[in-house]
Motif scaffolding. Structure first.
Motif, PDB file in Angstrom:
ATOM      1  N   ALA A   1      -4.708  -2.121  -7.708  1.00  0.00           N
ATOM      2  CA  ALA A   1      -3.352  -1.500  -6.988  1.00  0.00           C
ATOM      3  C   ALA A   1      -3.902  -1.279  -5.311  1.00  0.00           C
ATOM      4  O   ALA A   1      -3.025  -1.275  -4.425  1.00  0.00           O
ATOM      5  CB  ALA A   1      -2.705  -0.309  -7.426  1.00  0.00           C
TER       6      ALA A   1
ATOM      7  N   TRP B   1      -5.101  -5.433  -3.820  1.00  0.00           N
ATOM      8  CA  TRP B   1      -4.040  -5.673  -3.871  1.00  0.00           C
ATOM      9  C   TRP B   1      -3.351  -6.780  -3.017  1.00  0.00           C
ATOM     10  O   TRP B   1      -2.664  -7.526  -3.356  1.00  0.00           O
ATOM     11  CB  TRP B   1      -3.030  -4.288  -3.448  1.00  0.00           C
TER      12      TRP B   1
ATOM     13  N   VAL C   1       4.419  -1.297  -7.488  1.00  0.00           N
ATOM     14  CA  VAL C   1       3.205  -1.649  -7.236  1.00  0.00           C
ATOM     15  C   VAL C   1       2.511  -1.171  -8.401  1.00  0.00           C
ATOM     16  O   VAL C   1       1.555  -1.957  -9.085  1.00  0.00           O
ATOM     17  CB  VAL C   1       2.490  -1.262  -5.670  1.00  0.00           C
TER      18      VAL C   1
ATOM     19  N   CYS D   1       0.925  -3.508 -11.325  1.00  0.00           N
ATOM     20  CA  CYS D   1      -0.623  -3.522 -11.671  1.00  0.00           C
ATOM     21  C   CYS D   1      -0.963  -2.988 -13.348  1.00  0.00           C
ATOM     22  O   CYS D   1      -1.748  -3.602 -13.829  1.00  0.00           O
ATOM     23  CB  CYS D   1      -1.488  -2.735 -10.650  1.00  0.00           C
TER      24      CYS D   1
END
Length: 228
Positions: free
Chosen positions: A93, A97, A212, A216
């Motif tokens: 993350a 990312w 996010v 993930c």
């Protein structure tokens, strides 16, 4: 809210929703401690207030100068629980990312890549958003990184809401171990432009970051060998 200061310049940090009463006049020779006492006196005169004020820096200016300064910044903190261990989640993350986002969130991020640096402090990466979203791209700079502690700090330097809704924005993220997985702790700080709904902007940021982390998490649970 605007604060009128006479013969003295002071940088102030405060909580959302705080109210700052009118202060007694400070002379050009007033020291930071004295100014802080003036703030405390004003708060004592208004016992129902819940303001928390920190004097970050102060310096005298021309005693004939009168100026107005807008209240500057606000911060918010929140946590997200995850079923994934901290090191894996931090790698996916935060660290990687820019590579993972276009794969698992292509409806929002169509591409991303480093544009400056080698991934260490000072590096900048750019995320390009899908058509129809409010902004076309955003660039963020890595300001602090401790991989072992799963901790990072970054600042938005271009794109996104910068120059539109915000003068500046930064975040501090730490992923800590927790029974059954981990907990992601995030503190965001922003300096809004005049007339901007700061609460609304912070809620948007929280929702985006939660997306996010949960995206993930779903990817890592489905791919147990990834990011080990």
């Amino acid at each position: 809210m605007l604060l009128k200061e006479e013969a003295y310049h002071s940088k102030i940090e405060f909580k959302l929703g705080s109210y700052l009463p009118v202060l007694p006049k400070a002379s050009p020779t007033t020291h930071a401690t004295d100014l802080y006492n003036l703030f405390q006196l004003s708060l004592n005169l208004h016992p129902t207030l819940t303001s928390k004020i920190n004097i970050l820096s102060a310096f005298p200016v021309n005693s004939n100068q009168t100026f107005t300064k807008e209240i500057m910044s606000s911060s918010w903190t929140f946590e997200i629980d995850s079923a994934v261990p901290a090191p894996r989640l931090f790698k996916a993350a935060i660290l990687d990312w820019h590579n993972l986002a276009p794969k698992i969130a292509s409806d929002k991020i169509v591409s991303a890549a480093p544009v400056e640096g080698d991934g260490n402090v000072g590096s900048i990466r750019q995320f390009n958003f899908a058509p129809g979203l409010p902004f076309s791209f955003v660039k963020e700079r890595l300001d602090f990184l401790d991989v072992e502690k799963c901790e990072a700090k970054s600042t938005l330097v271009e794109g996104g809401g910068i120059g539109v809704h915000l003068e500046s924005a930064s975040n501090h993220i730490k992923v800590e171990p927790k029974a059954g997985g981990s907990v992601v702790k995030m503190t965001g700080t922003c300096k809004p432009l005049p007339g901007v709904d700061v609460v609304g902007e912070s809620e948007k940021a929280k929702a985006a970051f939660t997306g996010v982390i949960k995206g993930c998490e779903a990817y890592l649970v489905a791919n147990p060998d990834a990011y080990n």
